[in-house]
Enzyme design. Sequence first.
Site, PDB file in Angstrom:
ATOM      1  N   CYS A 135      -3.193  -5.931  -2.330  1.00 45.37           N
ATOM      2  CA  CYS A 135      -4.003  -6.588  -3.353  1.00 45.37           C
ATOM      3  C   CYS A 135      -3.308  -6.478  -4.701  1.00 45.37           C
ATOM      4  O   CYS A 135      -2.916  -5.394  -5.118  1.00 45.37           O
ATOM      5  CB  CYS A 135      -5.384  -5.938  -3.405  1.00 45.37           C
ATOM      6  N   CYS A 165      -5.430  -4.035  -7.071  1.00 47.79           N
ATOM      7  CA  CYS A 165      -5.687  -2.602  -6.840  1.00 47.79           C
ATOM      8  C   CYS A 165      -4.723  -1.947  -5.869  1.00 47.79           C
ATOM      9  O   CYS A 165      -4.785  -0.735  -5.656  1.00 47.79           O
ATOM     10  CB  CYS A 165      -7.119  -2.401  -6.361  1.00 47.79           C
ATOM     11  N   CYS A 169     -11.566  -3.383  -4.474  1.00 46.32           N
ATOM     12  CA  CYS A 169     -11.845  -3.760  -5.871  1.00 46.32           C
ATOM     13  C   CYS A 169     -12.791  -4.947  -5.985  1.00 46.32           C
ATOM     14  O   CYS A 169     -13.159  -5.331  -7.086  1.00 46.32           O
ATOM     15  CB  CYS A 169     -10.547  -4.050  -6.619  1.00 46.32           C
ATOM     16  N   CYS A 184      -6.542 -17.575   4.756  1.00 43.28           N
ATOM     17  CA  CYS A 184      -5.879 -18.460   3.806  1.00 43.28           C
ATOM     18  C   CYS A 184      -5.992 -17.811   2.429  1.00 43.28           C
ATOM     19  O   CYS A 184      -7.060 -17.801   1.833  1.00 43.28           O
ATOM     20  CB  CYS A 184      -6.597 -19.816   3.842  1.00 43.28           C
TER      21      CYS A 184
HETATM   22 FE    FE Z   1      -8.172  -5.067  -4.516  1.00 44.37          FE
END
Ligand code: FE
Length: 134
Positions: A47, A50, A99, A120
């Site tokens: 991510c 985070c 997050c 996606c």
């Molecule tokens: Fe995250």
Amino acid sequence: MEEIKKSDQEWREQLTDQQYHILREAGTERPFSGEYVDTEDDGMYVCAACGNRLFSSGTKFHSGSGWPSFWDVINEGNIELHTDSSQGMNRVEAVCAKCGGHLGHVFNDGPQDKTGMRYCINSAALEFEAQSSE
Ligand code: FE
């Protein structure tokens, strides 16, 4: 999973405008515009907000959609799926479990010899960590 809570202001300071729009406002980058659409290198997609581990390069495939596509998550529980009926469509939204950031959507037209799922995902919601060759 330990959740990260930040104020709107903190996210705005940490993220680029595009990342903020996608991750915090459920925006979508233009197809074929993202950094990782055609990436084939070995590694891990985490991510961008985070660092939560999301997808392995081993589950990435070329869907032709214009967004990075994966047929599975690295770990069930790292991503939450929410019903999304915005924009006049019934879709499944993929959200970072750590997050709460919006990542993209999940469809069931993925590779049939795998899970049949297609995650996606916006490139801007991801950070790619190449696998060390050592
Ligand atoms: Fe995250």
